[in-house]
Write a protein that holds these residues in place. Structure first.
Motif, PDB file in Angstrom:
ATOM      1  N   HIS A   6     -35.445 -52.352  21.204  1.00 22.94           N
ATOM      2  CA  HIS A   6     -34.818 -53.526  20.750  1.00 22.94           C
ATOM      3  C   HIS A   6     -33.962 -54.068  22.038  1.00 22.94           C
ATOM      4  N   ILE A   7     -33.236 -53.327  22.840  1.00 17.43           N
ATOM      5  CA  ILE A   7     -32.675 -53.782  23.852  1.00 17.43           C
ATOM      6  C   ILE A   7     -33.438 -54.282  24.901  1.00 17.43           C
ATOM      7  N   GLY A   8     -34.731 -54.001  24.969  1.00 19.15           N
ATOM      8  CA  GLY A   8     -35.650 -54.666  26.189  1.00 19.15           C
ATOM      9  C   GLY A   8     -36.070 -53.779  27.261  1.00 19.15           C
ATOM     10  N   VAL A   9     -35.823 -52.431  26.933  1.00 18.17           N
ATOM     11  CA  VAL A   9     -36.235 -51.316  27.914  1.00 18.17           C
ATOM     12  C   VAL A   9     -37.811 -51.441  27.731  1.00 18.17           C
ATOM     13  N   GLN A  10     -38.501 -51.151  29.058  1.00 15.94           N
ATOM     14  CA  GLN A  10     -39.820 -51.145  29.303  1.00 15.94           C
ATOM     15  C   GLN A  10     -40.374 -49.416  29.691  1.00 15.94           C
ATOM     16  N   TRP A  11     -39.557 -48.772  30.467  1.00 14.84           N
ATOM     17  CA  TRP A  11     -39.848 -47.528  31.099  1.00 14.84           C
ATOM     18  C   TRP A  11     -38.698 -46.537  30.423  1.00 14.84           C
ATOM     19  N   VAL A  12     -39.541 -45.525  30.032  1.00 17.26           N
ATOM     20  CA  VAL A  12     -38.502 -44.364  29.149  1.00 17.26           C
ATOM     21  C   VAL A  12     -38.878 -43.237  29.977  1.00 17.26           C
ATOM     22  N   VAL A  13     -37.848 -42.419  30.870  1.00 17.28           N
ATOM     23  CA  VAL A  13     -38.129 -41.007  31.567  1.00 17.28           C
ATOM     24  C   VAL A  13     -37.460 -40.131  30.539  1.00 17.28           C
ATOM     25  N   ALA A  14     -38.053 -39.370  29.873  1.00 21.16           N
ATOM     26  CA  ALA A  14     -37.480 -38.220  29.068  1.00 21.16           C
ATOM     27  C   ALA A  14     -37.224 -37.097  29.636  1.00 21.16           C
ATOM     28  N   VAL A  15     -36.066 -36.420  29.759  1.00 18.92           N
ATOM     29  CA  VAL A  15     -35.962 -35.247  30.307  1.00 18.92           C
ATOM     30  C   VAL A  15     -35.549 -34.280  29.253  1.00 18.92           C
ATOM     31  N   ALA A  16     -36.234 -33.124  29.453  1.00 12.35           N
ATOM     32  CA  ALA A  16     -36.499 -32.104  28.478  1.00 12.35           C
ATOM     33  C   ALA A  16     -36.546 -30.623  29.071  1.00 12.35           C
ATOM     34  N   ALA A  17     -35.730 -30.008  28.460  1.00 13.51           N
ATOM     35  CA  ALA A  17     -35.979 -28.327  28.940  1.00 13.51           C
ATOM     36  C   ALA A  17     -37.115 -27.616  28.172  1.00 13.51           C
ATOM     37  N   VAL A  18     -37.717 -26.872  28.855  1.00 17.17           N
ATOM     38  CA  VAL A  18     -38.917 -26.166  28.155  1.00 17.17           C
ATOM     39  C   VAL A  18     -38.993 -24.646  28.551  1.00 17.17           C
ATOM     40  N   GLY A  19     -39.736 -23.795  27.865  1.00  9.66           N
ATOM     41  CA  GLY A  19     -40.229 -22.608  28.258  1.00  9.66           C
ATOM     42  C   GLY A  19     -41.348 -22.759  29.017  1.00  9.66           C
ATOM     43  N   GLY A  20     -41.516 -21.409  29.985  1.00 12.19           N
ATOM     44  CA  GLY A  20     -42.692 -21.644  30.876  1.00 12.19           C
ATOM     45  C   GLY A  20     -43.651 -20.727  30.273  1.00 12.19           C
ATOM     46  N   ILE A  21     -44.785 -21.035  29.989  1.00 14.20           N
ATOM     47  CA  ILE A  21     -45.860 -20.342  29.706  1.00 14.20           C
ATOM     48  C   ILE A  21     -47.028 -19.798  30.907  1.00 14.20           C
ATOM     49  N   ARG A  22     -47.355 -20.910  31.711  1.00 11.74           N
ATOM     50  CA  ARG A  22     -48.378 -20.491  32.585  1.00 11.74           C
ATOM     51  C   ARG A  22     -47.677 -19.747  33.720  1.00 11.74           C
ATOM     52  N   ALA A  23     -48.360 -19.072  34.651  1.00 10.41           N
ATOM     53  CA  ALA A  23     -48.003 -17.901  35.457  1.00 10.41           C
ATOM     54  C   ALA A  23     -47.038 -18.871  36.543  1.00 10.41           C
TER      55      ALA A  23
END
Ligand code: HPA
Length: 251
Positions: free
Chosen positions: A77-94
């Motif tokens: 709505h405010i005109g954003v075009q790019w979104v970078v989402a920062v998120a914590a995760v757990g690691g599965i792959r070695a």
């Protein structure tokens, strides 16, 4: 006033962005209800950027209670075009050890009972978005290049498992996610990515591995461990964001 082109959605341990030169705050409501937090407007990497705290300013919203639709709708709505989402995760792959950054290129969605679409009421026709590539390849490439430029160790291709939470997984659940081809696990990646696509936002994720997923290391997983790892990774994330954001232009 110039409208922000770029949004950063901050996750666990990332409720503020101290590298953002704040100009003002904006509180908006949406047809879908209240976003998680006020919008923090400012300047970063020479660009107008808006920051939204996904779990709320004081980290009070669990993953299944986040109003993902309001968050994405307000940014669009405010005109954003790019979104970078920062998120914590757990690691599965070695190679997904705590502290590493990962830029997922695929998602498996295990969440349930969330509002997953903008296309459900008052439709003139049923709408199915293409979601073959759930993250914007161009924005992912900017994140990858920024990490390479800065010499930040990052995993450039991986599959994100979105789980319901708020509890962490069992060891058997993690083994199942692994068999499904998932490399990292978090609770907020969906429906966020799909809603962004429905609105035509260019969305990509910077995942921060906070802990080994259940059963991948000895002992229990504690919030203290998660928060410690995230705190020490945030400097990297902030540098990466500034570097990547500087390269984005209007579409
Ligand atoms: N599982 C799900 N979500 C998470 C985890 C995890 O191990 N760590 C941080 N977010």
């Amino acid at each position: 006033m110039n409208r922000p082109l770029i949004a950063i959605i901050g996750g666990t341990s990332f409720t503020t962005l101290d590298t953002l030169k704040i100009t003002h705050r904006e509180t908006l409501s949406t047809p879908y209800g209240e976003p998680s937090s006020p919008l923090i407007h400012g300047e970063l990497g020479g660009q107008n950027v808006v920051f939204l705290a996904r779990h709320g300013q004081h980290h009070t919203l669990p993953p299944h209670r986040i109003n993902y639709r309001a968050n994405l709708w307000v940014l669009h709505h405010i005109g954003v075009q790019w979104v970078v989402a920062v998120a914590a995760v757990g690691g599965i792959r070695a190679d997904m050890e705590p502290g590493v950054l990962a830029f997922p290129d695929q998602i498996v969605d295990y969440t349930w009972g969330r509002h997953t679409t903008f296309f459900e009421d008052n439709l003139s026709h049923v709408t199915h978005i293409d979601f073959t590539e759930p993250y914007c390849p161009e924005l992912r490439e900017r994140l990858i290049q920024a990490a390479r430029t800065l010499g930040i160790m990052a995993r450039e291709s991986c599959t994100y498992a979105a789980t319901q939470g708020p509890r962490l997984e069992t060891a058997a659940e993690i083994r199942r996610l692994e068999r499904d081809g998932c490399d990292i696990v978090g609770m907020t990646g969906m429906p966020e990515a799909a809603l962004a696509r429905e609105l035509g936002l260019r969305y990509a994720a910077c995942a921060v591995v906070a802990n080994w997923a259940a059963g991948k290391a000895f002992g229990v997983i504690t919030m203290a461990e998660i928060e410690r790892t995230l705190a020490s990774s945030m400097i990297k994330v902030k540098d990466l964001l500034a570097q990547a954001i500087a390269t984005l232009e209007p579409k």
